[in-house]
Design an enzyme around this catalytic site. Structure first.
Site, mmCIF file in Angstrom:
data_model
loop_
_atom_site.group_PDB
_atom_site.id
_atom_site.type_symbol
_atom_site.label_atom_id
_atom_site.label_comp_id
_atom_site.label_asym_id
_atom_site.label_seq_id
_atom_site.Cartn_x
_atom_site.Cartn_y
_atom_site.Cartn_z
ATOM 1 N N ILE A 96 20.988 9.408 35.314
ATOM 2 C CA ILE A 96 20.066 10.869 33.954
ATOM 3 C C ILE A 96 20.767 10.603 33.044
ATOM 4 C CG2 ILE A 96 18.817 13.323 34.526
ATOM 5 C CD1 ILE A 96 19.291 12.621 37.219
ATOM 6 N N GLU A 107 16.613 8.469 41.231
ATOM 7 C CA GLU A 107 17.190 9.396 40.834
ATOM 8 C C GLU A 107 18.651 9.040 41.090
ATOM 9 O OE1 GLU A 107 14.776 11.195 37.270
ATOM 10 O OE2 GLU A 107 16.019 12.847 38.957
ATOM 11 N N LEU A 165 11.001 18.397 30.970
ATOM 12 C CA LEU A 165 11.595 19.233 30.072
ATOM 13 C C LEU A 165 12.463 19.812 30.346
ATOM 14 C CD1 LEU A 165 7.910 19.802 27.767
ATOM 15 C CD2 LEU A 165 9.555 17.561 27.794
ATOM 16 N N HIS A 210 15.093 18.279 42.543
ATOM 17 C CA HIS A 210 15.956 17.272 41.474
ATOM 18 C C HIS A 210 16.970 17.976 41.637
ATOM 19 C CE1 HIS A 210 16.326 16.059 37.388
ATOM 20 N NE2 HIS A 210 15.592 15.435 37.120
ATOM 21 N N GLY A 247 17.446 7.340 32.295
ATOM 22 C CA GLY A 247 17.479 6.965 31.417
ATOM 23 C C GLY A 247 16.358 5.761 30.846
ATOM 24 N N ALA A 305 12.774 12.451 31.160
ATOM 25 C CA ALA A 305 12.949 13.687 30.232
ATOM 26 C C ALA A 305 13.486 13.531 29.007
ATOM 27 C CB ALA A 305 14.123 14.735 30.923
HETATM 28 O O1 G3P Z 1 14.000 14.298 35.735
HETATM 29 C C1 G3P Z 1 14.585 13.017 35.254
HETATM 30 C C2 G3P Z 1 15.685 13.049 35.385
HETATM 31 O O2 G3P Z 1 16.878 13.465 35.770
HETATM 32 C C3 G3P Z 1 16.022 11.953 33.890
HETATM 33 O O3 G3P Z 1 16.355 12.302 32.922
HETATM 34 O O4 G3P Z 1 17.089 12.583 30.114
HETATM 35 O O5 G3P Z 1 17.648 10.120 32.578
HETATM 36 O O6 G3P Z 1 15.579 10.091 31.558
HETATM 37 P P1 G3P Z 1 16.821 11.206 32.245
#
Ligand code: G3P
Length: 214
Positions: free
Chosen positions: A138, A133, A7, A85, A173, A194
């Site tokens: 992101i 990631e 979150l 992260h 994503g 997220a």
């Molecule tokens: O920790 C999850 C992340 O950094 C990915 O973020 O918003 O692309 O799902 P999101």
């Protein structure tokens, strides 16, 4: 598949998301967990959903003002923690220290990494899992599993080469059940996401959609 919802510090109600996630988790074979801000760990854990910390510091109990002690989040109800992260990068030594602190507190660990090379380095430190990631994806809504499938496949190979026991998650994503299935097809054992949930108008519907095909 493991679906881990971070979150971050998004402007959402962590307890409402966690309550929805706990209910969705009861109706799926997927493993579903929520990582709220540290201050909400205890309230989120009380909903019954699997609860993770977003980070712990590489410290033991003592004079560490402003730090997060692994044992404290475990006492609050967390069963695991993210480390390194992309929005909270650490030195190699601190990632290692964070893993050891988490182990000491009985927390499971997922170490985040930008790319397959970093995945190999992270896997060598012995976490339970790594999450690849690509930072540029992101928060974009463009799923890594579709935009950069080779990164996920290479990450799975890189981790397996170092330590086949280390699971690989992918993130950036991811927002639909189709994205989760694509990640599984590429060899990932889970996804880290997220905004697809935290920024959704209806987080419960977003969670249901994520696990629907599993
Ligand atoms: O920790 C999850 C992340 O950094 C990915 O973020 O918003 O692309 O799902 P999101």
């Amino acid at each position: 598949m493991f679906v881990l919802v971070n979150l971050k510090t998004y402007d959402c109600d962590p307890v409402a998301v966690a309550t929805a996630a706990a209910e969705v988790a009861e109706r799926t074979d997927a493993r579903l967990a929520v990582a709220p801000p540290t201050t909400a760990v205890e309230r989120v854990a009380r909903t019954g959903v699997e609860t993770w910390a977003q980070e712990v510091d590489p410290i033991a109990a003592g004079s560490n003002t402003g730090h997060t002690l692994a044992e404290s989040v475990a006492d609050a109800g967390a069963v695991g923690t993210l480390l390194n992260h992309s929005e909270r990068r650490r030195t190699l030594a601190d990632i290692d220290g964070g893993i050891r602190a988490a182990e000491r507190a009985g927390l499971e660990t997922v170490v985040c990494a930008n790319d397959p090379r970093q995945v190999g380095a992270a896997a060598a430190l012995g976490p339970d899992a790594v999450a690849v990631e690509p930072p540029e994806l992101i928060g974009t809504g463009t799923p890594v599993s579709a935009a950069e499938p080779a990164i996920v496949e290479d990450a799975v190979s890189a981790a397996a080469e170092i330590d086949p026991e280390v699971a690989v998650l992918c993130g950036a994503g991811i927002s639909t059940g189709e994205d989760v299935v694509a990640a599984a097809d590429l060899g990932a054992e889970g996804v880290l996401l997220a905004s697809g949930v935290a920024k959704a108008d209806d987080p419960r519907a977003a969670l249901e959609a994520l696990v629907a095909p599993l």
